[in-house]
Design a protein around this motif. Structure first.
Motif, PDB file in Angstrom:
ATOM      1  N   PHE A  98       0.801  -1.138  -0.016  1.00  0.00           N
ATOM      2  CA  PHE A  98       0.030   0.318  -0.031  1.00  0.00           C
ATOM      3  C   PHE A  98       0.829   1.235   0.003  1.00  0.00           C
ATOM      4  CE2 PHE A  98      -2.982  -2.979   1.766  1.00  0.00           C
ATOM      5  CZ  PHE A  98      -4.298  -2.618   1.113  1.00  0.00           C
ATOM      6  N   LEU A  99       0.577   2.196  -0.583  1.00  0.00           N
ATOM      7  CA  LEU A  99       1.032   3.565  -0.586  1.00  0.00           C
ATOM      8  C   LEU A  99       0.477   4.199   0.476  1.00  0.00           C
ATOM      9  CD1 LEU A  99       1.722   4.658  -4.340  1.00  0.00           C
ATOM     10  CD2 LEU A  99       2.927   3.150  -3.225  1.00  0.00           C
ATOM     11  N   GLN A 100       1.339   5.392   0.849  1.00  0.00           N
ATOM     12  CA  GLN A 100       0.413   6.268   1.851  1.00  0.00           C
ATOM     13  C   GLN A 100      -0.776   6.547   1.940  1.00  0.00           C
ATOM     14  OE1 GLN A 100       2.320   9.901   2.616  1.00  0.00           O
ATOM     15  NE2 GLN A 100       1.486  10.451   4.186  1.00  0.00           N
ATOM     16  N   HIS A 101      -1.739   6.136   2.689  1.00  0.00           N
ATOM     17  CA  HIS A 101      -3.202   6.500   2.688  1.00  0.00           C
ATOM     18  C   HIS A 101      -3.338   8.035   2.504  1.00  0.00           C
ATOM     19  CE1 HIS A 101      -3.337   2.363   3.454  1.00  0.00           C
ATOM     20  NE2 HIS A 101      -3.112   2.263   4.684  1.00  0.00           N
ATOM     21  N   LEU A 102      -4.438   8.337   1.959  1.00  0.00           N
ATOM     22  CA  LEU A 102      -4.729   9.602   1.851  1.00  0.00           C
ATOM     23  C   LEU A 102      -6.151   9.811   2.459  1.00  0.00           C
ATOM     24  CD1 LEU A 102      -4.236  12.575   0.918  1.00  0.00           C
ATOM     25  CD2 LEU A 102      -5.297  11.757  -1.249  1.00  0.00           C
ATOM     26  N   TRP A 103      -6.025  10.424   3.548  1.00  0.00           N
ATOM     27  CA  TRP A 103      -7.525  10.741   4.531  1.00  0.00           C
ATOM     28  C   TRP A 103      -7.921  11.982   4.262  1.00  0.00           C
ATOM     29  CZ3 TRP A 103      -9.586   6.692   6.685  1.00  0.00           C
ATOM     30  CH2 TRP A 103      -8.751   5.356   7.132  1.00  0.00           C
ATOM     31  N   PHE A 104      -9.151  12.213   4.185  1.00  0.00           N
ATOM     32  CA  PHE A 104      -9.720  13.578   4.422  1.00  0.00           C
ATOM     33  C   PHE A 104     -10.963  13.781   4.581  1.00  0.00           C
ATOM     34  CE2 PHE A 104     -12.293  13.463   0.390  1.00  0.00           C
ATOM     35  CZ  PHE A 104     -11.891  12.392  -0.087  1.00  0.00           C
ATOM     36  N   ASN A 105     -11.439  14.999   5.168  1.00  0.00           N
ATOM     37  CA  ASN A 105     -12.824  15.265   5.457  1.00  0.00           C
ATOM     38  C   ASN A 105     -13.613  15.911   4.551  1.00  0.00           C
ATOM     39  OD1 ASN A 105     -13.015  13.996   8.342  1.00  0.00           O
ATOM     40  ND2 ASN A 105     -11.370  15.504   8.600  1.00  0.00           N
ATOM     41  N   THR A 106     -14.873  15.600   4.416  1.00  0.00           N
ATOM     42  CA  THR A 106     -15.847  16.363   3.299  1.00  0.00           C
ATOM     43  C   THR A 106     -15.524  17.798   3.426  1.00  0.00           C
ATOM     44  OG1 THR A 106     -17.419  14.399   3.795  1.00  0.00           O
ATOM     45  CG2 THR A 106     -18.262  16.138   2.622  1.00  0.00           C
ATOM     46  N   PRO A 107     -15.140  18.474   2.352  1.00  0.00           N
ATOM     47  CA  PRO A 107     -15.058  20.003   2.325  1.00  0.00           C
ATOM     48  C   PRO A 107     -16.081  20.748   2.259  1.00  0.00           C
ATOM     49  CG  PRO A 107     -14.233  18.896   0.315  1.00  0.00           C
ATOM     50  CD  PRO A 107     -14.756  17.578   1.109  1.00  0.00           C
ATOM     51  N   ASN A 108     -17.216  20.206   1.488  1.00  0.00           N
ATOM     52  CA  ASN A 108     -18.133  21.100   1.128  1.00  0.00           C
ATOM     53  C   ASN A 108     -19.524  20.882   2.155  1.00  0.00           C
ATOM     54  OD1 ASN A 108     -18.003  18.556   0.023  1.00  0.00           O
ATOM     55  ND2 ASN A 108     -19.390  19.124  -1.832  1.00  0.00           N
ATOM     56  N   ALA A 109     -20.130  21.885   2.346  1.00  0.00           N
ATOM     57  CA  ALA A 109     -21.329  21.490   3.583  1.00  0.00           C
ATOM     58  C   ALA A 109     -22.218  21.033   2.811  1.00  0.00           C
ATOM     59  CB  ALA A 109     -21.308  22.976   4.260  1.00  0.00           C
TER      60      ALA A 109
END
Lengths: 135, 118
Positions: A124-135
């Motif tokens: 696995f390459l580095q995991h990309l985590w993110f939170n929802t940016p648009n309300a």
């Protein structure tokens, strides 16, 4: 030391649990080397720490991602984004289940044939985590 | 460059700060958070140069956000592109908005080196 790990058919294994880094994620899986017989399936599981057991698969009734090849490379990515395909976000712990399937036994001869055993070296390459940016 | 939720207007061309390459290869991802409409035309480019070079560097990877030939992102779409062996020592992001406005999130590059010998 090599990058990656080797799995042979009929491996059906979980990776260790990791903490969620966000509601959404893009995971990148690289098949470094594989023979023609190796049929790979990568699935994500999640659960909360207070829950016992193997966790729930993210991609069944709660369809989170269809793993897609990146260009013409050996990389595939699974995108799990809240609001897409009914995905509602990861629970606190996440892990993968990797399955390498192919017949270990030669169907015609009824014995073990090493030429037919699926073998894969993956990472696995580095995991990309993110939170929802648009309300 | 702060790229979380940053909005780019028509006519804007913005360059981010240089940052060091983390490996020979990288996966680039851009998310379109919001846009002015289907006619928006914007491009996210990744520029590169070596430490000893002066100037703005050269583009080795670009992702079109609407109006382009290869990507047509609409919120909350994410585009992915792979760069193999193209990046030099330094990298930065360039956003060009030609038509309309677009709010983008440029994710951190996921760097990696080849594990398989050629």
């Amino acid at each position: 030391m090599h990058s990656g790990k080797v799995l042979m058919a009929n491996a059906d294994v979980y990776t260790p649990w990791m903490s969620r880094g966000g509601d959404n994620a893009i995971f990148t899986f690289e098949t470094i080397v594989a023979n023609a017989s190796a049929a790979l399936t990568v699935r994500a599981y999640h659960k909360d720490p207070e829950t016992t057991g193997d966790g729930a698969e993210v991609s069944l009734t709660n369809q989170g991602a269809a793993w897609a090849t990146i260009g013409s490379s050996n990389l595939t990515q699974g995108t799990y984004q809240v609001g897409e395909n009914g995905f509602t976000g990861f629970l606190e712990w996440v892990r993968f289940r990797i399955t390498v399937s192919n017949p270990l036994v030669d169907a015609a001869e009824g014995d073990f044939n090493s030429n037919e055993v699926g073998i894969v070296l993956y990472r696995f390459l580095q995991h990309l985590w993110f939170n929802t940016p648009n309300a | 460059m702060e790229t979380f939720g940053q909005t780019f207007q028509s006519g804007e061309v913005v360059l981010g700060d240089w940052f060091p390459r983390g490996g020979d290869n990288a996966v680039a991802r851009v998310q379109c958070i919001d846009q002015s409409g289907s006619s928006v035309d914007a491009t996210v480019s990744f520029l590169t140069k070596n430490e000893e070079d002066i100037g703005d560097g050269s583009s080795v990877l670009s992702i079109d956000v609407g109006g382009g030939a290869d990507e047509a992102l609409s919120p909350p779409g994410i585009a992915t592109k792979l760069s193999e062996g193209q990046f030099k020592e330094l990298i930065r992001v360039k956003v060009s908005c030609v038509v309309g406005w677009v709010t983008l999130q440029v994710f951190p590059l996921v760097f990696f080196d080849s594990a398989k010998a050629p």
